[in-house]
Scaffold this active site. Structure first.
Site, short mmCIF file in Angstrom:
data_model
loop_
_atom_site.label_atom_id
_atom_site.label_comp_id
_atom_site.label_asym_id
_atom_site.label_seq_id
_atom_site.Cartn_x
_atom_site.Cartn_y
_atom_site.Cartn_z
CG ASN A 274 58.35 28.95 29.16
OD1 ASN A 274 58.66 29.02 30.35
ND2 ASN A 274 57.15 29.25 28.71
NE ARG B 56 57.93 32.48 31.84
CZ ARG B 56 57.24 31.71 32.66
NH1 ARG B 56 57.23 30.40 32.51
NH2 ARG B 56 56.53 32.24 33.64
CG HIS C 262 52.03 34.43 34.92
ND1 HIS C 262 51.32 34.29 36.11
CD2 HIS C 262 52.72 33.27 34.77
CE1 HIS C 262 51.57 33.11 36.63
NE2 HIS C 262 52.42 32.47 35.86
CG LEU D 268 43.03 31.19 36.42
CD1 LEU D 268 41.57 30.79 36.59
CD2 LEU D 268 43.53 31.95 37.64
N GLY D 269 47.25 28.68 35.92
CA GLY D 269 47.95 27.43 35.63
C GLY D 269 48.58 26.94 36.91
N GLY E 114 51.33 28.02 37.99
CA GLY E 114 51.50 29.38 38.51
C GLY E 114 50.24 30.13 38.14
NE ARG F 128 54.96 29.38 42.23
CZ ARG F 128 54.99 29.95 41.03
NH1 ARG F 128 55.14 31.25 40.93
NH2 ARG F 128 54.86 29.23 39.95
CG MET G 254 42.05 22.46 38.75
SD MET G 254 41.46 22.68 40.46
CE MET G 254 42.04 24.32 40.84
CB ILE H 155 43.38 26.04 35.88
CG1 ILE H 155 44.37 25.08 36.57
CG2 ILE H 155 42.03 26.03 36.59
CD1 ILE H 155 44.76 25.50 37.99
N GLY H 156 42.60 27.79 33.42
CA GLY H 156 41.69 28.75 32.79
C GLY H 156 41.18 28.29 31.44
CD GLU I 229 53.83 31.72 29.27
OE1 GLU I 229 53.91 30.48 29.18
OE2 GLU I 229 53.83 32.32 30.36
P1 AMP Z 1 49.91 25.17 33.19
O1 AMP Z 1 50.88 25.48 34.32
O2 AMP Z 1 49.40 26.39 32.51
O3 AMP Z 1 50.43 24.12 32.24
O4 AMP Z 1 48.62 24.52 33.91
C1 AMP Z 1 48.72 23.34 34.67
C2 AMP Z 1 47.42 23.18 35.47
O5 AMP Z 1 46.31 23.09 34.56
C3 AMP Z 1 47.41 21.92 36.32
O6 AMP Z 1 46.88 22.22 37.61
C4 AMP Z 1 46.45 21.04 35.56
O7 AMP Z 1 45.79 20.11 36.38
C5 AMP Z 1 45.47 22.06 35.01
N1 AMP Z 1 44.65 21.48 33.94
C6 AMP Z 1 45.05 21.08 32.71
N2 AMP Z 1 44.00 20.53 32.04
C7 AMP Z 1 42.93 20.58 32.87
C8 AMP Z 1 41.56 20.18 32.78
N3 AMP Z 1 41.09 19.61 31.68
N4 AMP Z 1 40.75 20.42 33.83
C9 AMP Z 1 41.22 21.00 34.96
N5 AMP Z 1 42.50 21.41 35.12
C10 AMP Z 1 43.34 21.20 34.09
#
Ligand code: AMP
Length: 404
Positions: A8, A96, A184, A212-213, A215, A244, A287, A334-335, A384
C-alpha cells in the site's frame, strides 16, 4: 499454506502486510504488518513492523538517501521478510491502486494490458498512482511467479447513483471519464464488513464513515454500499487534508491561471502539497503537531477549526443524501486517535440525534455515543491491508478453480 504480501504505497510511505492464506475462504491471517515511512531524496527512512501479538519485529532508521524511492523501499521490505521467513514463497502480491478509472469495479489480476491502462490514470492521482504502479513493476520483477492483484480505492464507489457520479459540465466530459469516483474505498469496504460483523442491524441502515487521516474523506453507505462520497474526480475534493486543499471553487483555479500566471505544475503542487492543514497552519500537515501547538499558535487552531467545520458540513450533506443517519464511524489516524477532533465534530449535533459520551470518547471505546443517542457513534480502526489480502485469497481460489 499459501502466503501473500500486501503493498500500500502512499506519497512517501509503503505499508506492507505478510499474510497466511486459506484459499477455502478462511479469513487471511496477518503474521507481519509494517511500514516504511519518509521515503525520498534527502530523508532518513524508517521501517517498523509488528507480529500478530503486537511484538515489535523491526524498528530501524536508515541513513539519509538510503531509501530514496519506493522500489528501494520494497527491496528493504523483501530483505526483512526473507530474513524472518526464509522458507516462505509468495503465492500472491496484492496492491492497493488508488485509481481504477471507469473500467474497474472489482479487484483484477495485473497483466501488462491492465498496467498500461492504469498508467493512463496517473494524472488523476499524481501523489499515489505512479508510486502504486512502480510498486507493481518492482513486485513483478521480484516475484514473477506470484499472482499480482490490484485492489482499487475507487471500486467501492462505482455504483453511485448518477447524480453522485457526474458534474454539471457538458456531457462529453462524463463520457471521457470525468466523473466523481470517490476514494478510500478499501477502508470503507473494511468498515462496512466490520460493521456487518459487530452490529448487523446498524450495517443494514444509513451509515456515515469519516476516514480522517493524512488523506481524508467521508462516505455515505446504505445497507453497507456506498451511495455518496466527499471525494470526486481526483483525491483532492471534499475535506481538507494534510497537504491537500479539499473542496475548492474552480474559479480559484482560473484566478491562479489568469491573474497569478501560474502554470499547471505549480498549481498542482500548491493544491496537493502546500494546502490543507499545512497551508492553513503554516506549521505542519500532522494533526498531532497541530494539536500540541494549538494553545500558543493561532494558525494551528484555525487549521483545526477549518478541518472540523468541513467535516461537520459534510456530515449534514451526507445525512441529507442518505435521508437520515443511524451510525457514524470514525477511522483513519485522526479519526481513531484524536479525542479532540471527534468531540468537536459531534459537538452540538443533538439536532441530528447524535450525542457522544465524554468518558467513552476519551478512552476511544468502540461505541462512543451515549446510551440515549439515537445515532450510534463508533470508532473502528480501519484495515485496508486485510481487504487487499482477502482479494488476493479470492483471486488465488478463482485461479485454482479454473485450473481444476
Ligand atoms: P493516517 O494517514 O491514517 O496514518 O493518519 C495520519 C494522521 O493521523 C496524522 O495527521 C497524525 O498526526 C494523526 N494522528 C495519529 N495519531 C494521533 C493522535 N493520537 N492524535 C491526533 N492525531 C493523530
Amino acid at each position: 499454506m499459501a502466503h501473500a504480501l500486501t503493498l500500500n504505497a502512499g506519497s512517501s510511505s509503503l505499508k506492507f502486510g505478510y499474510f497466511h492464506l486459506d484459499t477455502d475462504a478462511g479469513e487471511p491471517d496477518a503474521r507481519i504488518v509494517g511500514l516504511v515511512e519518509r521515503i525520498g531524496q534527502g530523508q532518513r527512512a524508517h521501517m517498523r513492523a509488528k507480529g500478530p501479538d503486537g511484538a515489535v519485529l523491526i524498528d530501524k532508521e536508515f541513513g539519509r538517501n538510503h531509501v530514496s524511492d519506493h522500489g528501494t523501499a520494497l527491496e528493504r521490505v523483501v530483505a526483512f521478510l526473507r530474513d524472518r521467513r526464509p522458507d516462505a514463497t509468495l503465492s500472491a502480491v496484492g496492491h492497493r491502486v488508488v485509481h481504477g478509472g471507469p473500467d474497474f469495479d472489482a479487484p483484477v489480476e495485473l497483466t501488462d494490458k491492465v498496467i498500461k491502462r492504469l498508467a493512463e490514470f496517473e494524472p488523476l492521482a499524481p501523489l499515489h498512482q505512479p508510486h502504486n504502479l512502480s510498486g507493481v513493476r518492482a513486485a513483478l520483477e521480484l516475484f514473477p511467479d506470484a499472482v499480482q492483484v490490484a485492489c482499487f480505492d475507487t471500486a467501492f464507489h462505482r455504483n453511485h447513483p448518477w447524480v453522485n457520479d457526474t458534474f454539471a459540465i457538458p456531457r462529453r466530459f462524463y463520457d471521457e471519464g470525468v466523473r466523481r469516483y470517490g476514494f478510500h474505498g478499501l477502508s470503507y469496504e473494511y468498515i462496512s464488513s466490520k460493521l456487518a460483523e459487530i452490529a448487523p442491524h446498524l450495517h443494514m441502515g444509513r451509515t456515515i464513515v469519516a476516514h480522517l487521516g493524512n488523506g481524508a474523506s467521508m462516505c455515505g453507505l446504505m445497507g453497507g454500499r456506498s451511495v455518496a462520497s466527499s471525494m470526486g474526480f481526483t483525491a483532492l475534493d471534499g475535506l481538507p487534508m494534510g497537504t491537500r486543499c479539499g473542496q475548492l471553487d474552480p474559479g480559484v483555479l482560473l484566478y491562479m491561471l489568469q491573474t497569478e500566471g501560474m502554470g499547471a505544475d505549480e498549481i498542482q503542487n500548491v493544491l496537493y502539497r502546500e494546502s490543507g492543514l499545512l497551508g492553513l497552519s503554516e506549521l505542519s500537515n500532522d494533526m498531532r503537531t497541530l494539536e500540541a501547538a494549538a494553545k500558543e499558535n493561532e494558525r494551528a487552531r484555525e487549521a483545526i477549526s477549518y478541518f472540523v467545520f468541513r467535516i461537520r458540513r459534510e456530515l449534514g450533506a451526507l445525512a441529507a443524501a442518505l435521508g437520515g443517519v443511524s451510525t457514524l464511524v470514525f477511522c483513519g489516524g485522526i479519526g481513531e486517535n484524536s479525542v479532540h477532533i471527534r468531540e468537536k465534530v459531534c459537538e452540538g449535533m443533538g439536532w441530528l440525534g447524535m450525542e457522544i459520551d465524554e468518558g467513552r470518547n476519551l478512552r476511544s471505546e468502540q461505541i462512543i455515543s451515549t446510551d440515549l443517542s439515537r445515532v450510534r457513534v463508533l470508532v473502528i480502526p480501519t484495515n485496508e491491508e486485510l481487504v487487499i489480502a482477502r482479494a488476493a485469497r479470492d483471486m488465488l481460489a478463482q485461479k485454482e478453480e479454473t485450473a481444476a
